[in-house]
Write a protein that holds these residues in place. Structure first.
Motif, PDB file in Angstrom:
ATOM      1  N   UNK A  85       0.389   3.114  13.510  1.00 41.53           N
ATOM      2  CA  UNK A  85      -0.422   4.176  12.905  1.00 41.53           C
ATOM      3  C   UNK A  85      -0.252   5.454  13.721  1.00 41.53           C
ATOM      4  N   UNK A  86      -0.539   6.583  13.088  1.00 42.21           N
ATOM      5  CA  UNK A  86      -0.223   7.873  13.696  1.00 42.21           C
ATOM      6  C   UNK A  86      -1.251   8.380  14.695  1.00 42.21           C
ATOM      7  N   UNK A  87      -2.479   7.908  14.621  1.00 40.95           N
ATOM      8  CA  UNK A  87      -3.538   8.393  15.504  1.00 40.95           C
ATOM      9  C   UNK A  87      -4.272   7.217  16.131  1.00 40.95           C
ATOM     10  N   UNK A  88      -4.888   7.459  17.293  1.00 43.51           N
ATOM     11  CA  UNK A  88      -5.651   6.399  17.955  1.00 43.51           C
ATOM     12  C   UNK A  88      -6.852   5.951  17.137  1.00 43.51           C
ATOM     13  N   UNK A  89      -7.338   6.829  16.276  1.00 46.05           N
ATOM     14  CA  UNK A  89      -8.514   6.497  15.473  1.00 46.05           C
ATOM     15  C   UNK A  89      -8.164   6.327  13.999  1.00 46.05           C
ATOM     16  N   UNK A  90      -6.948   5.927  13.740  1.00 46.34           N
ATOM     17  CA  UNK A  90      -6.524   5.677  12.359  1.00 46.34           C
ATOM     18  C   UNK A  90      -5.363   6.554  11.961  1.00 46.34           C
ATOM     19  N   UNK A  91      -5.644   7.527  11.120  1.00 53.52           N
ATOM     20  CA  UNK A  91      -4.570   8.394  10.647  1.00 53.52           C
ATOM     21  C   UNK A  91      -3.822   7.742   9.506  1.00 53.52           C
ATOM     22  N   UNK A  92      -2.509   7.821   9.589  1.00 59.78           N
ATOM     23  CA  UNK A  92      -1.643   7.297   8.538  1.00 59.78           C
ATOM     24  C   UNK A  92      -0.737   6.213   9.105  1.00 59.78           C
ATOM     25  N   UNK A  93      -0.184   5.432   8.211  1.00 52.37           N
ATOM     26  CA  UNK A  93       0.770   4.416   8.622  1.00 52.37           C
ATOM     27  C   UNK A  93       2.110   5.056   8.955  1.00 52.37           C
ATOM     28  N   UNK A  94       2.767   4.539   9.961  1.00 53.02           N
ATOM     29  CA  UNK A  94       4.155   4.885  10.213  1.00 53.02           C
ATOM     30  C   UNK A  94       5.013   4.002   9.307  1.00 53.02           C
ATOM     31  N   UNK A  95       6.317   4.171   9.342  1.00 52.85           N
ATOM     32  CA  UNK A  95       7.167   3.306   8.515  1.00 52.85           C
ATOM     33  C   UNK A  95       7.042   1.851   8.965  1.00 52.85           C
ATOM     34  N   UNK A  96       6.935   1.630  10.266  1.00 54.73           N
ATOM     35  CA  UNK A  96       6.732   0.275  10.764  1.00 54.73           C
ATOM     36  C   UNK A  96       5.370  -0.262  10.323  1.00 54.73           C
ATOM     37  N   UNK A  97       4.368   0.605  10.340  1.00 59.01           N
ATOM     38  CA  UNK A  97       3.042   0.215   9.883  1.00 59.01           C
ATOM     39  C   UNK A  97       3.030  -0.158   8.410  1.00 59.01           C
ATOM     40  N   UNK A  98       3.763   0.592   7.599  1.00 60.45           N
ATOM     41  CA  UNK A  98       3.851   0.277   6.167  1.00 60.45           C
ATOM     42  C   UNK A  98       4.469  -1.092   5.948  1.00 60.45           C
ATOM     43  N   UNK A  99       5.485  -1.391   6.726  1.00 60.14           N
ATOM     44  CA  UNK A  99       6.125  -2.704   6.626  1.00 60.14           C
ATOM     45  C   UNK A  99       5.145  -3.802   7.048  1.00 60.14           C
ATOM     46  N   UNK A 100       4.380  -3.549   8.110  1.00 54.57           N
ATOM     47  CA  UNK A 100       3.407  -4.530   8.584  1.00 54.57           C
ATOM     48  C   UNK A 100       2.325  -4.773   7.544  1.00 54.57           C
ATOM     49  N   UNK A 101       1.859  -3.710   6.882  1.00 56.84           N
ATOM     50  CA  UNK A 101       0.844  -3.862   5.836  1.00 56.84           C
ATOM     51  C   UNK A 101       1.388  -4.707   4.692  1.00 56.84           C
ATOM     52  N   UNK A 102       2.610  -4.436   4.293  1.00 60.06           N
ATOM     53  CA  UNK A 102       3.219  -5.206   3.208  1.00 60.06           C
ATOM     54  C   UNK A 102       3.283  -6.688   3.569  1.00 60.06           C
TER      55      UNK A 102
END
Length: 79
Positions: A50-67
């Motif tokens: 994720x882009x911020x310590x308190x949330x923010x947006x998913x990075x490309x790796x984060x998007x893959x992890x969510x999927x």
């Protein structure tokens, strides 16, 4: 290897992100969110998901992890 409580908190936080849009972020309010959620957000940020310590947006790796998390959740929830 079992999921640790920290991993479960991270997975639960990841599932709060919308998978349909990269423009859907979240905000973890440090004063009102549970401590495990705040710490999970910090760890996910350190891991580059994720882009911020308190949330923010998913990075490309984060998007893959969510999927992957959503697929696992679907498999475990099926009858």
């Amino acid at each position: 290897m079992a999921f640790s409580p920290d991993h479960l908190a991270e997975l639960n936080l990841l599932t709060l992100f919308g998978s349909s849009s990269a423009q859907e972020g979240i905000k973890v309010h440090q004063h009102s969110a549970p401590e495990d959620t705040v710490k999970a957000a910090e760890r996910l940020h350190q891991k580059g998901l994720i882009t911020q310590q308190d949330g923010g947006y998913l990075t490309s790796l984060g998007s893959e992890a969510v999927e992957l998390a959503q697929k696992l959740q679907s498999i475990l929830s099926s009858q």
